[in-house]
Design a protein around this motif. Structure first.
Motif, mmCIF file in Angstrom:
data_model
loop_
_atom_site.group_PDB
_atom_site.id
_atom_site.type_symbol
_atom_site.label_atom_id
_atom_site.label_comp_id
_atom_site.label_asym_id
_atom_site.label_seq_id
_atom_site.Cartn_x
_atom_site.Cartn_y
_atom_site.Cartn_z
ATOM 1 N N THR A 38 0.804 -1.228 0.000
ATOM 2 C CA THR A 38 0.000 0.000 0.000
ATOM 3 C C THR A 38 0.832 1.270 0.000
ATOM 4 O OG1 THR A 38 -0.143 -0.055 2.423
ATOM 5 C CG2 THR A 38 -1.888 -1.173 1.189
ATOM 6 N N ASN A 39 2.073 1.189 0.465
ATOM 7 C CA ASN A 39 2.906 2.388 0.592
ATOM 8 C C ASN A 39 4.171 2.223 -0.249
ATOM 9 O OD1 ASN A 39 4.729 4.412 1.445
ATOM 10 N ND2 ASN A 39 3.718 4.555 3.434
ATOM 11 N N PRO A 40 4.316 2.978 -1.341
ATOM 12 C CA PRO A 40 5.496 2.825 -2.211
ATOM 13 C C PRO A 40 6.814 3.072 -1.479
ATOM 14 C CG PRO A 40 3.797 4.124 -3.295
ATOM 15 C CD PRO A 40 3.358 3.964 -1.887
ATOM 16 N N THR A 41 6.835 4.058 -0.569
ATOM 17 C CA THR A 41 8.072 4.342 0.168
ATOM 18 C C THR A 41 8.444 3.186 1.085
ATOM 19 O OG1 THR A 41 7.574 6.712 0.142
ATOM 20 C CG2 THR A 41 9.198 5.942 1.745
ATOM 21 N N ALA A 42 7.457 2.660 1.807
ATOM 22 C CA ALA A 42 7.706 1.517 2.683
ATOM 23 C C ALA A 42 8.160 0.305 1.875
ATOM 24 C CB ALA A 42 6.444 1.184 3.473
ATOM 25 N N SER A 43 7.537 0.123 0.720
ATOM 26 C CA SER A 43 7.914 -0.995 -0.150
ATOM 27 C C SER A 43 9.367 -0.882 -0.598
ATOM 28 C CB SER A 43 6.992 -1.035 -1.366
ATOM 29 O OG SER A 43 7.393 -2.038 -2.264
ATOM 30 N N GLN A 44 9.792 0.328 -0.937
ATOM 31 C CA GLN A 44 11.175 0.531 -1.382
ATOM 32 C C GLN A 44 12.161 0.288 -0.251
ATOM 33 O OE1 GLN A 44 11.990 4.444 -2.914
ATOM 34 N NE2 GLN A 44 13.869 3.795 -3.924
ATOM 35 N N ILE A 45 11.841 0.754 0.952
ATOM 36 C CA ILE A 45 12.724 0.567 2.098
ATOM 37 C C ILE A 45 12.905 -0.922 2.399
ATOM 38 C CG2 ILE A 45 12.932 0.891 4.602
ATOM 39 C CD1 ILE A 45 11.604 3.618 4.243
ATOM 40 N N ILE A 46 11.796 -1.644 2.399
ATOM 41 C CA ILE A 46 11.862 -3.064 2.747
ATOM 42 C C ILE A 46 12.524 -3.879 1.642
ATOM 43 C CG2 ILE A 46 10.463 -5.135 3.135
ATOM 44 C CD1 ILE A 46 8.543 -3.431 4.750
ATOM 45 N N MET A 47 12.115 -3.655 0.396
ATOM 46 C CA MET A 47 12.588 -4.494 -0.706
ATOM 47 C C MET A 47 14.001 -4.142 -1.164
ATOM 48 S SD MET A 47 10.197 -6.616 -1.037
ATOM 49 C CE MET A 47 10.864 -7.440 -2.489
ATOM 50 N N ASP A 48 14.379 -2.877 -1.097
ATOM 51 C CA ASP A 48 15.675 -2.466 -1.635
ATOM 52 C C ASP A 48 16.753 -2.263 -0.575
ATOM 53 O OD1 ASP A 48 14.555 -2.505 -4.132
ATOM 54 O OD2 ASP A 48 14.136 -0.350 -4.194
ATOM 55 N N ILE A 49 16.342 -2.123 0.702
ATOM 56 C CA ILE A 49 17.325 -1.865 1.748
ATOM 57 C C ILE A 49 17.365 -3.000 2.781
ATOM 58 C CG2 ILE A 49 18.024 -0.297 3.597
ATOM 59 C CD1 ILE A 49 16.789 1.985 2.011
ATOM 60 N N ARG A 50 16.226 -3.252 3.415
ATOM 61 C CA ARG A 50 16.228 -4.208 4.522
ATOM 62 C C ARG A 50 16.353 -5.658 4.062
ATOM 63 N NH1 ARG A 50 11.662 -1.973 8.817
ATOM 64 N NH2 ARG A 50 12.530 0.130 9.057
ATOM 65 N N LEU A 51 15.561 -6.058 3.073
ATOM 66 C CA LEU A 51 15.548 -7.461 2.664
ATOM 67 C C LEU A 51 16.897 -7.940 2.141
ATOM 68 C CD1 LEU A 51 13.826 -9.976 2.513
ATOM 69 C CD2 LEU A 51 13.072 -9.271 0.229
ATOM 70 N N PRO A 52 17.553 -7.209 1.231
ATOM 71 C CA PRO A 52 18.884 -7.683 0.805
ATOM 72 C C PRO A 52 19.883 -7.707 1.943
ATOM 73 C CG PRO A 52 18.399 -5.497 -0.104
ATOM 74 C CD PRO A 52 17.120 -6.022 0.465
ATOM 75 N N SER A 178 23.556 -4.482 -1.390
ATOM 76 C CA SER A 178 22.474 -4.352 -2.360
ATOM 77 C C SER A 178 22.134 -5.734 -2.904
ATOM 78 C CB SER A 178 22.898 -3.427 -3.511
ATOM 79 O OG SER A 178 23.952 -4.025 -4.252
ATOM 80 N N TRP A 179 21.170 -5.769 -3.798
ATOM 81 C CA TRP A 179 20.802 -7.060 -4.392
ATOM 82 C C TRP A 179 21.952 -7.668 -5.184
ATOM 83 C CZ3 TRP A 179 17.141 -9.966 -2.726
ATOM 84 C CH2 TRP A 179 15.991 -9.413 -2.171
ATOM 85 N N ASN A 180 22.838 -6.845 -5.728
ATOM 86 C CA ASN A 180 24.003 -7.385 -6.436
ATOM 87 C C ASN A 180 24.877 -8.221 -5.499
ATOM 88 O OD1 ASN A 180 23.320 -6.211 -8.899
ATOM 89 N ND2 ASN A 180 24.403 -4.305 -8.437
ATOM 90 N N ASP A 181 25.024 -7.761 -4.246
ATOM 91 C CA ASP A 181 25.784 -8.530 -3.266
ATOM 92 C C ASP A 181 25.059 -9.833 -2.921
ATOM 93 O OD1 ASP A 181 27.954 -6.570 -2.677
ATOM 94 O OD2 ASP A 181 26.268 -5.337 -2.028
#
Length: 316
Positions: A38-52, A178-181
């Protein structure tokens, strides 16, 4: 007793799964997982920063713990870990060369090449007549590690403006992951499986080289395999997160107490425990520690615990 080891492994697997969910949802800013949709900013934080970062911490911890377990079996030395034969020093030197001379360009590649290159230099120097005596390998590794550390100190002394970046990297952490790592770290499970396939032979070699030969184990080939795969695992870990100590030293001891010395059980237990320990250390570092280098936390907790294990071993 016979159900103790499988139960321990199942418990570790469940704890790791729950911890991954908690770690992804935890941070300086609390973000409910349902807000991903529901929240694009939250999605970016979780998917691009926290999850990797979470995945990288788990895989690096698993790599260090597996390599440490294998090294302790190879050297028949409870003080052995992935860095004892210069792997860490070589990786650190490669990373610092990248920072000082190339402004950090290609740092993971330099760190990986340095780690693996140092291991094979030790192996080449130690090999005599087609054999690699464990004592010679160990002493050569210590000597090379000291030499590489002196070169590292020289570069730090002359690093100038790069000194802060060098020191921060040497402390170990997952700030820039990052996801590359993560894609690179996906090689770690392959290496862990490769070592596990020889768990029975590693059990035998723990008894001694002569006994292993009589029982049909190709000792020298097994040594090469353990050294190669362990150095690759440690090299990947160093290239992603810097020099993080004590995970490869402490985890095998802890799991050996819980599941016993059989490497067919010890390897998966150490792999799960290493990922779990480093994941929580990094979660603490980025939430309560104000992005403190995770290597500080593992050393702060690992050193007293290791002294406790030594005291317990001496009492026994």
């Amino acid at each position: 007793m016979r159900y103790r080891a499988p139960l321990a492994i199942l418990s570790l697997a469940l704890a790791l799964g729950v911890s991954i969910i908690i770690a992804v949802a935890t941070g300086p800013t609390s973000i409910p997982l349902q807000s991903i949709f529901t929240n694009p900013t939250a999605s970016q934080i979780i998917m691009d920063i926290r999850l990797p970062r979470v995945i990288a911490a788990v895989l690096v911890g698993a790599a260090l713990a597996t390599a440490g377990t294998a090294m302790q079996a190879l050297f028949r030395n409870p003080m052995a870990d992935p860095y004892i034969i210069g792997t860490s020093s070589g990786g650190s030197l490669g990373a610092v060369i990248s920072i000082v001379f190339l402004a950090g360009v290609g740092l993971p590649i330099f760190a990986f090449v340095g780690a693996v290159g140092a291991t094979f230099l030790v192996f080449t120097i130690s090999r005599r007549g087609g054999k690699v005596p464990v004592e010679t390998l160990l002493l050569t590794g210590v000597a090379l590690s000291m030499f590489l550390s002196s070169m590292l100190s020289f570069l730090m002394y002359t690093g100038g403006k790069s000194l802060h970046q060098i020191v921060f990297w040497l402390m170990g952490g997952f700030w820039t992951v990052s996801w590359n790592d993560v894609y690179i770290a996906l090689l770690i499970p392959i290496g862990c499986i490769a070592i596990y396939l020889f768990a029975r032979d590693i059990n035998i070699i723990s008894l001694g080289d002569d006994e292993a030969v009589h029982l049909g184990v190709n000792v020298e080939r097994l040594k090469i395999l353990i050294l190669f795969v362990s150095s690759v695992l440690a090299g990947i870990a160093v290239s992603i997160a810097g020099a993080i100590g004590f995970i490869g030293l402490i985890t095998p001891h802890l799991m050996r107490i819980i599941v016993g010395p059989d490497h067919r059980v010890l390897f998966p237990a150490a792999l799960l425990a290493g990922g779990l320990i480093l994941l929580w250390a990094d979660t603490f570092a980025r939430t309560l520690g104000n992005e403190m280098p995770v290597g500080i936390i593992t050393a702060f907790l690992g050193a007293p615990f290791f002294m406790f294990l030594l005291r317990r071993r001496m009492s026994a």
